[in-house]
Design a protein around this motif. Sequence first.
Motif, mmCIF file in Angstrom:
data_model
loop_
_atom_site.group_PDB
_atom_site.id
_atom_site.type_symbol
_atom_site.label_atom_id
_atom_site.label_comp_id
_atom_site.label_asym_id
_atom_site.label_seq_id
_atom_site.Cartn_x
_atom_site.Cartn_y
_atom_site.Cartn_z
ATOM 1 N N THR A 129 0.878 -0.998 -0.064
ATOM 2 C CA THR A 129 -0.131 0.114 -0.046
ATOM 3 C C THR A 129 1.053 1.477 -0.065
ATOM 4 O O THR A 129 2.092 1.198 0.075
ATOM 5 N N GLU A 130 0.289 2.311 -0.126
ATOM 6 C CA GLU A 130 1.126 3.624 -0.023
ATOM 7 C C GLU A 130 1.824 4.064 1.070
ATOM 8 O O GLU A 130 2.896 4.293 1.098
ATOM 9 N N ASP A 131 1.300 3.454 2.263
ATOM 10 C CA ASP A 131 1.731 3.824 3.495
ATOM 11 C C ASP A 131 3.114 2.797 3.995
ATOM 12 O O ASP A 131 4.107 3.273 4.243
ATOM 13 N N GLU A 132 2.682 1.446 3.595
ATOM 14 C CA GLU A 132 3.864 0.654 3.562
ATOM 15 C C GLU A 132 5.233 0.874 2.721
ATOM 16 O O GLU A 132 6.325 0.753 2.968
ATOM 17 N N ALA A 133 4.845 1.544 1.430
ATOM 18 C CA ALA A 133 5.955 1.952 0.535
ATOM 19 C C ALA A 133 6.566 3.032 1.049
ATOM 20 O O ALA A 133 7.929 3.276 0.988
#
Length: 501
Positions: free
Chosen positions: A367-371
């Motif tokens: 996801t965007e937060d994990e990336a």
Amino acid sequence: MAEQPAQQQQPQEDEGGPTLLERVLNVGKRCLGVFAKGSPPEPAPEVSAYLLSIGIQQRHLLQIYSVFDYLKRCEDEEAFITTVYSVSSDVMPLLIEERRKYVIRLLRCILKLGDCEEEATWDKFLWVMLRFCSLNRVELAQTLFLCILRIRDSTTYHYIRSYELQEFFAAYRNCPIKSFDTAEINFDLLPIRRYYASDFAELLMRYSVLLHPILHLQQSLQSKLPSMDFWDNNTESVSFCRKITFDFFMMETGRIFLRGEPPFRETCDMLCPDALGCVPINQDQWILRTWVAKGGQGLAQVFVWGEQALPEVIDLRQAAKEEEEERERVRLEKLKAEEEEAMEKEISKAELAKIQKESEVKLEDMTEDEAKRHRQTQAMEKAKREAEMKKDKSMAEKPSFDLTALTRQAAVMDEEFAAPMDVLPPKWMKHCTIAPAQQLRGADPPLPVQLKQPPKKIYKVSKESDRRKVARAKREANETEGEGEEDNADSPDNPDGPDDA
């Protein structure tokens, strides 16, 4: 058929060595010999007188006899020995524990000079070994002179030719032991073609590397006969340099020196100009002496020692050579470390590319937060690696000093080359004397005495003291008058004397 292997096996056991019974008997003989070892034989009168002159006591004699007994047991391990009277010269090299192969021929030559070429009796062993151990450096140089004459089987007995010295010391050229290495000494560059005993002694005092083999032999023997402490503290030796002749190590010479042992006559023809500074003169004589050197090219009149490098220059050359070898070693180690580091970097780059490729593949599934968190973590790791690389590079460039080691080195630093260097004598003059001490001729000057003023006597003036002074003066006057009358009465001119009455 079964009996043949047994018959073949029995001769093999006999040829292999002693049987078990013989081994047990040998061990029993050794043990019994240790407990049954007798006292040393009584030395001859001349040997006893010499032992007394150098301060050998009974305890020292027992230590020497223990070494003598050990040599005999090494000669015949199976024999039962109680008292040893002689040993073979073949076991004498066992006295040298280190660097034996470099000095063994000198030991055999000394035994030959002492008439112990095949066998050494107890008296000859004491005489030869202790006489050799008592020599000083100048006397060792004379002994080496005689050894070279015997080893080279020279036709002359009072001088050695330069090519004979070159051939003798060729055995020590490029020696792995640096104190024995004579690679830097070329006798063809020295101005002397014939070396007499005094010239040879001066050469060895200046170039001490030529003296080191026989000096090592003496120290090896001193450590066992009886100990190094005895010779270091020995004050009973002769106070002058003795003249070493071919009869010095022999007990029965057939001649007697009526005025005692003759002294060694030092000339200092080479050492004195070298120490005090030389001015080239008499060039015709120099050319006449050195024209055959270097294949007929002759030698330049630079130093007293010709074109041969001085020991100080040789030491500087060896130090520069060792420094160059150390730099080469450090360069190779650094090159090897850089190659290993480059290989590690290539491996790390390949692993990093593989990790990045895997992370890029995984970013698609994140996801965007994990990336975002993954990119921050990678940036922090990259910054940390760059900081560590900069730190390693700065530590490699910055020299590291061990203050503790430097402090210890400064505490034991040799002050020999400290100022003032212009007034100090040369280094090689430590162990030899080239000139007599200064003498003050005439009467000794008076000793300085500090004059002291006598203490003043203070008298108290009083009436009582005045009366005592007057009474003392009257008494002294009466005594003098009475003595004068008695003298007049006893004189012959007096007619009223007691004899005439």
